[in-house]
Write a protein that holds these residues in place. Structure first.
Motif, PDB file in Angstrom:
ATOM      1  N   LEU A 130       0.837  -1.290   0.121  1.00 36.49           N
ATOM      2  CA  LEU A 130      -0.042   0.047  -0.075  1.00 36.49           C
ATOM      3  C   LEU A 130       0.855   1.374  -0.021  1.00 36.49           C
ATOM      4  O   LEU A 130       1.769   1.349   0.928  1.00 36.49           O
ATOM      5  CB  LEU A 130      -0.680  -0.081   1.135  1.00 36.49           C
ATOM      6  CG  LEU A 130      -1.657   1.320   1.648  1.00 36.49           C
ATOM      7  CD1 LEU A 130      -2.667   1.605   0.588  1.00 36.49           C
ATOM      8  CD2 LEU A 130      -2.488   1.218   2.922  1.00 36.49           C
ATOM      9  N   MET A 131       0.936   2.031  -1.033  1.00 37.33           N
ATOM     10  CA  MET A 131       1.522   3.363  -1.233  1.00 37.33           C
ATOM     11  C   MET A 131       0.551   4.329  -0.592  1.00 37.33           C
ATOM     12  O   MET A 131      -0.277   4.879  -1.496  1.00 37.33           O
ATOM     13  CB  MET A 131       2.094   3.568  -2.285  1.00 37.33           C
ATOM     14  CG  MET A 131       2.914   2.695  -3.052  1.00 37.33           C
ATOM     15  SD  MET A 131       4.612   2.986  -3.641  1.00 37.33           S
ATOM     16  CE  MET A 131       4.311   3.302  -5.205  1.00 37.33           C
ATOM     17  N   VAL A 132       0.894   4.807   0.623  1.00 42.56           N
ATOM     18  CA  VAL A 132       0.061   6.145   1.197  1.00 42.56           C
ATOM     19  C   VAL A 132       0.353   7.329   0.254  1.00 42.56           C
ATOM     20  O   VAL A 132       1.186   7.861   1.219  1.00 42.56           O
ATOM     21  CB  VAL A 132      -0.069   6.109   2.624  1.00 42.56           C
ATOM     22  CG1 VAL A 132      -1.207   6.758   2.960  1.00 42.56           C
ATOM     23  CG2 VAL A 132      -0.032   4.468   3.058  1.00 42.56           C
ATOM     24  N   THR A 133      -0.216   7.591  -0.606  1.00 38.99           N
ATOM     25  CA  THR A 133       0.463   8.839  -1.289  1.00 38.99           C
ATOM     26  C   THR A 133      -0.539   9.030  -2.770  1.00 38.99           C
ATOM     27  O   THR A 133      -1.584   8.318  -2.616  1.00 38.99           O
ATOM     28  CB  THR A 133       1.788   8.840  -1.838  1.00 38.99           C
ATOM     29  OG1 THR A 133       2.327  10.101  -2.383  1.00 38.99           O
ATOM     30  CG2 THR A 133       1.847   7.879  -2.949  1.00 38.99           C
ATOM     31  N   GLU A 134      -0.203   9.980  -3.426  1.00 36.86           N
ATOM     32  CA  GLU A 134      -1.089  10.474  -4.695  1.00 36.86           C
ATOM     33  C   GLU A 134      -1.189   9.001  -5.526  1.00 36.86           C
ATOM     34  O   GLU A 134      -0.307   8.510  -5.578  1.00 36.86           O
ATOM     35  CB  GLU A 134      -0.494  11.433  -5.444  1.00 36.86           C
ATOM     36  CG  GLU A 134      -1.419  12.414  -6.189  1.00 36.86           C
ATOM     37  CD  GLU A 134      -1.749  11.865  -7.585  1.00 36.86           C
ATOM     38  OE1 GLU A 134      -2.642  12.680  -8.132  1.00 36.86           O
ATOM     39  OE2 GLU A 134      -1.249  10.685  -8.214  1.00 36.86           O
ATOM     40  N   CYS A 135      -2.427   8.717  -6.039  1.00 37.77           N
ATOM     41  CA  CYS A 135      -2.495   7.264  -6.210  1.00 37.77           C
ATOM     42  C   CYS A 135      -1.895   7.122  -7.815  1.00 37.77           C
ATOM     43  O   CYS A 135      -1.717   5.962  -8.185  1.00 37.77           O
ATOM     44  CB  CYS A 135      -3.992   6.791  -6.399  1.00 37.77           C
ATOM     45  SG  CYS A 135      -5.178   8.001  -7.156  1.00 37.77           S
ATOM     46  N   SER A 136      -1.486   8.018  -8.601  1.00 36.75           N
ATOM     47  CA  SER A 136      -1.152   7.913  -9.993  1.00 36.75           C
ATOM     48  C   SER A 136       0.233   7.195  -9.780  1.00 36.75           C
ATOM     49  O   SER A 136       0.817   6.393 -10.745  1.00 36.75           O
ATOM     50  CB  SER A 136      -1.069   9.047 -10.937  1.00 36.75           C
ATOM     51  OG  SER A 136      -2.285   9.550 -11.221  1.00 36.75           O
ATOM     52  N   MET A 137       0.971   7.272  -8.783  1.00 32.54           N
ATOM     53  CA  MET A 137       2.226   6.698  -8.412  1.00 32.54           C
ATOM     54  C   MET A 137       1.976   5.228  -8.402  1.00 32.54           C
ATOM     55  O   MET A 137       2.825   4.360  -9.103  1.00 32.54           O
ATOM     56  CB  MET A 137       2.982   7.292  -7.369  1.00 32.54           C
ATOM     57  CG  MET A 137       4.339   7.198  -7.319  1.00 32.54           C
ATOM     58  SD  MET A 137       5.109   8.119  -6.047  1.00 32.54           S
ATOM     59  CE  MET A 137       5.405   6.888  -4.749  1.00 32.54           C
ATOM     60  N   SER A 138       1.058   4.720  -7.972  1.00 27.13           N
ATOM     61  CA  SER A 138       1.087   3.198  -7.886  1.00 27.13           C
ATOM     62  C   SER A 138       0.876   2.741  -9.401  1.00 27.13           C
ATOM     63  O   SER A 138       1.303   1.530  -9.745  1.00 27.13           O
ATOM     64  CB  SER A 138       0.021   2.658  -7.066  1.00 27.13           C
ATOM     65  OG  SER A 138       0.045   2.950  -5.598  1.00 27.13           O
ATOM     66  N   ASP A 139      -0.077   3.263 -10.132  1.00 24.97           N
ATOM     67  CA  ASP A 139      -0.397   3.080 -11.539  1.00 24.97           C
ATOM     68  C   ASP A 139       1.270   3.184 -12.240  1.00 24.97           C
ATOM     69  O   ASP A 139       1.299   1.982 -13.006  1.00 24.97           O
ATOM     70  CB  ASP A 139      -1.148   4.174 -12.241  1.00 24.97           C
ATOM     71  CG  ASP A 139      -2.562   3.998 -11.596  1.00 24.97           C
ATOM     72  OD1 ASP A 139      -2.848   3.066 -10.983  1.00 24.97           O
ATOM     73  OD2 ASP A 139      -3.347   5.025 -11.709  1.00 24.97           O
ATOM     74  N   ASN A 140       1.922   3.843 -12.142  1.00 27.83           N
ATOM     75  CA  ASN A 140       3.250   4.128 -12.773  1.00 27.83           C
ATOM     76  C   ASN A 140       4.102   2.953 -12.218  1.00 27.83           C
ATOM     77  O   ASN A 140       4.857   2.357 -13.185  1.00 27.83           O
ATOM     78  CB  ASN A 140       3.783   5.598 -12.450  1.00 27.83           C
ATOM     79  CG  ASN A 140       3.342   6.580 -13.018  1.00 27.83           C
ATOM     80  OD1 ASN A 140       2.368   6.479 -14.402  1.00 27.83           O
ATOM     81  ND2 ASN A 140       3.243   7.683 -12.569  1.00 27.83           N
ATOM     82  N   VAL A 141       4.220   2.777 -11.087  1.00 24.65           N
ATOM     83  CA  VAL A 141       5.196   1.839 -10.471  1.00 24.65           C
ATOM     84  C   VAL A 141       4.588   0.181 -10.996  1.00 24.65           C
ATOM     85  O   VAL A 141       5.405  -0.555 -11.458  1.00 24.65           O
ATOM     86  CB  VAL A 141       5.463   1.788  -9.071  1.00 24.65           C
ATOM     87  CG1 VAL A 141       6.366   0.894  -8.875  1.00 24.65           C
ATOM     88  CG2 VAL A 141       5.600   3.025  -8.699  1.00 24.65           C
ATOM     89  N   ALA A 142       3.409   0.140 -10.950  1.00 21.59           N
ATOM     90  CA  ALA A 142       2.615  -1.348 -11.344  1.00 21.59           C
ATOM     91  C   ALA A 142       3.231  -1.507 -12.887  1.00 21.59           C
ATOM     92  O   ALA A 142       3.323  -2.925 -13.012  1.00 21.59           O
ATOM     93  CB  ALA A 142       1.240  -1.175 -11.000  1.00 21.59           C
ATOM     94  N   ALA A 143       3.221  -0.627 -13.700  1.00 24.52           N
ATOM     95  CA  ALA A 143       3.639  -0.882 -15.165  1.00 24.52           C
ATOM     96  C   ALA A 143       4.938  -1.371 -15.023  1.00 24.52           C
ATOM     97  O   ALA A 143       5.448  -2.095 -15.798  1.00 24.52           O
ATOM     98  CB  ALA A 143       3.486   0.348 -15.887  1.00 24.52           C
TER      99      ALA A 143
END
Ligand code: 13P
Ligand code: SF4
Length: 330
Positions: free
Chosen positions: A259-272
């Motif tokens: 769980l990255m507790v921050t702005e959620c586009s970041m998880s989308d970027n790292v997931a890629a």
């Protein structure tokens, strides 16, 4: 971090492949045409695009030359040798780029892309604090205007705040404007931190109770938080760091729920980039970061506007505060 750093030896081809996997076949022709046009304009204008980790995947993976946290973007802006720097981020990031590389044309695709922290304090506030706390150095988060930086002794980011505070060799500092970053830094140093009351409108929405609920719902969850989060969230987390430090940590957690507790586009970027990490995604978006789009990046490259300028009356003092921070490093 350039293409290679983000995707390994495949570099640019891989980043577009990762992006293509995340859009529908119907969306891809228009998206790839827009990306190709931006690439053409970048070459024609001798431009580089610096993108913050919170940009959406089409910008982050599609057109950026450099991605990173605020500190990395400031360093890369200083080193940039292209004529034009496009800041896919928020206004204070573009001002910082202009301060450290003043001969470049720095473009901000939407001048309204602000920041609640930057709005929370003025240069007059700092002058007032200096009369209240004579002789106490002022450490200012980069999430501030150039006018505020000009009143400060040194800047910091979430990636180097403790190091900056300790570099001053004093017993106490004013640390402005983020109350929660100041509270986190206080847990990491013996230097007394005098805070201000600014908050990030995105991170202040997370609660410790929410983290507890996520842990109950997901066995073995690893919680990684940004230091702009409130103290109960920090307390409930396994790791705290800047967006860059969060990404590095998450990428090392293959096969784990994160769980990255921050702005959620970041998880989308790292997931890629790290499909083997299982991201749990609550979604708080930064409305300022989201003002930047492929369309306004293209337009700013076509028109070479809007261009960021800094008041000559404050530029040298503001630059000094940023350069002192860059000299301290990460
Ligand atoms: P980072 O410097 O960690 O990238 O943070 C910038 C920011 O605006 C976080 O909300
Ligand atoms: Fe500012 Fe918060 Fe947006 Fe970062 S996420 S730019 S601190 S409002």
């Amino acid at each position: 971090m350039g293409f290679e750093g983000r995707f390994g030896p495949g570099g640019e081809g891989d980043r577009l492949a990762a992006l293509r996997e995340r859009v529908t076949p119907l969306e891809w022709p228009a998206l790839s045409a827009e990306i190709a046009e931006i690439e053409r304009l970048k070459a024609a204008r001798d431009a580089v695009i610096l993108a913050h980790n919170y940009q959406t995947p089409d910008i982050y993976h599609g057109v950026s030359d450099i991605v990173g946290d605020s500190l990395a973007l400031a360093h890369k802006a200083q080193e940039a040798d292209a004529k034009v720097i496009v800041m896919a981020g928020v206004h204070f990031m573009a001002e910082t780029a202009k301060l450290v590389n003043p001969d470049k044309i720095v473009l901000m695709p939407d001048m309204e892309a602000g920041c609640s922290l930057a709005e929370s304090i003025t240069a007059a506030d700092i002058r007032q604090l200096r009369t209240q706390y004579p002789g106490v150095p002022v450490v200012t988060y980069v999430n501030t205007s150039a006018e505020v930086k000009a009143e400060s002794d040194i800047c910091c980011t979430s990636g180097n705040a403790v190091k900056v505070v300790e570099s001053l060799g004093v017993d106490r500092v004013l640390m402005l404007p983020d109350e929660y970053l100041a509270a986190y830094v206080q847990t990491q140093t013996k230097v007394e931190i005098i805070p201000w009351t600014g908050h990030c409108e995105v991170h202040e929405r997370f609660t410790g109770e929410e983290i507890t609920q996520f842990r109950e719902a997901h066995d073995g969850l690893v919680v990684i938080a940004h230091p702009e989060c409130p103290p109960d969230v920090i307390e409930a987390s396994d790791f705290v760091g800047s967006t860059e430090q969060m990404i590095t940590r998450a990428k090392g957690l293959s096969g784990r729920k994160v769980l990255m507790v921050t702005e959620c586009s970041m998880s989308d970027n790292v997931a890629a980039q790290a499909p083997e990490v299982d991201f749990v995604r609550p979604c708080n978006l930064c409305p300022h970061m989201k003002r930047i789009t492929l369309a306004n990046i293209r337009k700013s490259l076509e028109t070479l506007a809007p261009e960021v300028t800094i008041d000559p009356a404050i530029v040298d003092r503001a630059r000094l505060a940023v350069e002192r921070m860059l000299a301290v490093g990460r």
